[in-house]
Design a protein around this motif. Sequence first.
Motif, mmCIF file in Angstrom:
data_model
loop_
_atom_site.group_PDB
_atom_site.id
_atom_site.type_symbol
_atom_site.label_atom_id
_atom_site.label_comp_id
_atom_site.label_asym_id
_atom_site.label_seq_id
_atom_site.Cartn_x
_atom_site.Cartn_y
_atom_site.Cartn_z
ATOM 1 N N GLY A 134 68.707 30.149 47.287
ATOM 2 C CA GLY A 134 69.285 31.285 47.776
ATOM 3 C C GLY A 134 68.151 31.861 48.749
ATOM 4 O O GLY A 134 67.239 32.493 48.313
ATOM 5 N N TYR A 145 72.035 32.689 52.963
ATOM 6 C CA TYR A 145 72.673 34.022 52.744
ATOM 7 C C TYR A 145 73.447 34.522 53.928
ATOM 8 O O TYR A 145 74.576 34.768 53.731
ATOM 9 N N VAL A 152 75.749 34.697 43.988
ATOM 10 C CA VAL A 152 74.592 34.576 44.778
ATOM 11 C C VAL A 152 73.362 34.997 43.765
ATOM 12 O O VAL A 152 73.535 36.211 43.233
ATOM 13 N N TRP A 185 69.799 37.896 48.604
ATOM 14 C CA TRP A 185 69.161 36.695 47.972
ATOM 15 C C TRP A 185 67.791 37.082 47.453
ATOM 16 O O TRP A 185 67.276 36.167 47.253
#
Length: 118
Positions: A21, A26, A41, A62
């Motif tokens: 991530g 993202y 996420v 993120w």
Amino acid sequence: GGANVFGHDPGKPPQIVGGKGTRERYRAYKRLRATHGAQGVGPMQLTWPGYQAEADRRGGCWRPAVNILVGAEILARAREAKGTARALASYNGSAVYATRVMLRLPKWRRIVAGAQDD
């Protein structure tokens, strides 16, 4: 597992599935989200776009610290309203997930309380 990664929810290619991530990944995911599907996420696997937007407003979905803070707040509110097991099931959408987490709860209570794990 707490890693800063994307989940593996079904999505329409070329949507991002799995992997680290990062801010760049993202942003690419977010551009495709409305047409190619939402994805979990970060460490808390924020899946619902509204939760991701909340994390973005607070510094970025993120980013692990922001992701964990937002996810923990969501779970805390749900726990107050529904109790622990139902909060976990509603967060993830799965009673199986809630059961797995509930089985690990005693261990995490010991860790948070500062007890040494066997």
